[in-house]
Write an enzyme that holds these catalytic residues in place. Structure first.
Site, PDB file in Angstrom:
ATOM      1  N   ASP A 189       0.830  -1.209   0.000  1.00  0.00           N
ATOM      2  CA  ASP A 189       0.000   0.000   0.000  1.00  0.00           C
ATOM      3  C   ASP A 189       0.866   1.262   0.000  1.00  0.00           C
ATOM      4  OD1 ASP A 189      -2.358   1.403  -0.004  1.00  0.00           O
ATOM      5  OD2 ASP A 189      -2.722   1.191   2.143  1.00  0.00           O
TER       6      ASP A 189
ATOM      7  N   HIS B 260       2.491   3.391  -8.934  1.00  0.00           N
ATOM      8  CA  HIS B 260       2.403   1.942  -9.140  1.00  0.00           C
ATOM      9  C   HIS B 260       3.637   1.449  -9.891  1.00  0.00           C
ATOM     10  CE1 HIS B 260      -1.524   2.060  -7.451  1.00  0.00           C
ATOM     11  NE2 HIS B 260      -2.046   2.760  -8.438  1.00  0.00           N
TER      12      HIS B 260
ATOM     13  N   LEU C  24      11.530 -20.315  -4.818  1.00  0.00           N
ATOM     14  CA  LEU C  24      10.473 -19.413  -4.342  1.00  0.00           C
ATOM     15  C   LEU C  24       9.224 -19.515  -5.224  1.00  0.00           C
ATOM     16  CD1 LEU C  24       9.564 -16.868  -2.637  1.00  0.00           C
ATOM     17  CD2 LEU C  24      10.444 -15.507  -4.542  1.00  0.00           C
TER      18      LEU C  24
END
Ligand code: FPP
Length: 253
Positions: free
Chosen positions: A33, A50, A144
């Site tokens: 956020d 963003h 991962l």
């Protein structure tokens, strides 16, 4: 032992960190956020925040590989984010393709497996296709697992799972007697994954925003006021350090 971390050449690491691999959370979920506020503070369009947030994604994926995290789940676009202006939605939904077109070879050579959680069928074709291609190309990797949460909403996920489960019950595939938490978890998007050990939320807010409501039942939370584009390996490693000091009792003593 040196690792092939070619992400390094794309980022601007000024410091060398010690990467802990003991007592590292197996699964880290992140609510990224603060992109909009980061941009607005600089009088830039929210989309610029963003885009800058994507650079942080690269740093944190790299750090997660180094710390031997097993699952990293990133809340990228929620079912509620459709309420945003069209231009901002388009800007966010361009980022997965942008990320993968640059970094997929690096991700593959670092043994990263890409997965998506959420209703990806209702995303723009370019987003959906980029994700599906990356999922297929990395299917055999066992390092991962990077879960990109796209068009994800936890209540929607739970309802969808419930509908599927009820169909299986009606068809006699599952009986009410054998239904337990583990069985139900198998209907969620996160089937086969361990629940998150650590949830990180940047940007100062302290709420879950419809993220992984079932899966976060026993997760440790770590909040920071740092906005996602400013979040760095330093804060990430700090979160891991504090996680290591937490005593997890799962309701016991
Ligand atoms: C929330 O910040 C952030 C988003 C809705 C988008 C996050 C997406 C990225 C960082 C790109 C990730 C890309 C990949 C490929 C994983 P906000 O806009 O709500 O911030 P604000 O609270 O300051 O307005």
């Amino acid at each position: 032992m040196s690792m092939n971390i070619s992400f390094l050449k794309h980022t601007h690491l000024e410091e060398v960190f010690h990467y802990p691999i003991d007592n590292t959370p197996d699964h880290i979920a992140i609510i990224m956020d603060g992109n909009g506020r980061w941009a607005q503070k600089r009088r830039m369009p929210r989309a610029a925040g963003h885009k800058e947030g994507l650079s942080t994604v690269v740093k944190i994926v790299k750090a997660s590989v180094k710390c031997k995290v097993k699952f990293l789940t990133l809340y990228t676009f929620s079912t509620e984010n459709w309420k945003r202006p069209k231009g901002e939605i388009e800007a966010i939904l361009r980022l997965p393709k942008e990320f993968l077109s640059i970094y997929l070879p690096d991700l593959i050579s670092n043994n990263v497996r890409i997965e998506a959680i959420g209703d990806i069928e209702h995303l723009p074709v370019h987003t959906r296709e980029a994700i599906k291609y990356a999922i297929a190309r990395t299917r055999e990797n066992d390092g991962l697992q990077l879960n990109i949460a796209l068009n994800y909403g936890s209540r929607h996920e739970i309802l969808d799972s419930m509908k599927e489960l009820l169909t299986d019950i009606n068809n006699g595939k599952v009986s009410l007697e054998e239904l337990d938490e583990e069985r139900f978890s198998g209907y969620l998007y996160t089937t086969g994954m361990k629940d998150p050990d650590l949830l990180i939320r940047t940007g100062g807010e302290k709420r879950l925003s419809n993220f992984l409501l079932w899966q976060l039942a026993y997760t440790e939370f770590w909040f920071t006021d740092v906005l996602w584009p400013d979040f760095s390996e330093r804060e990430f490693l700090q979160a891991l350090k504090e996680f290591r000091q937490r005593k997890r009792r799962y309701g016991g003593v």
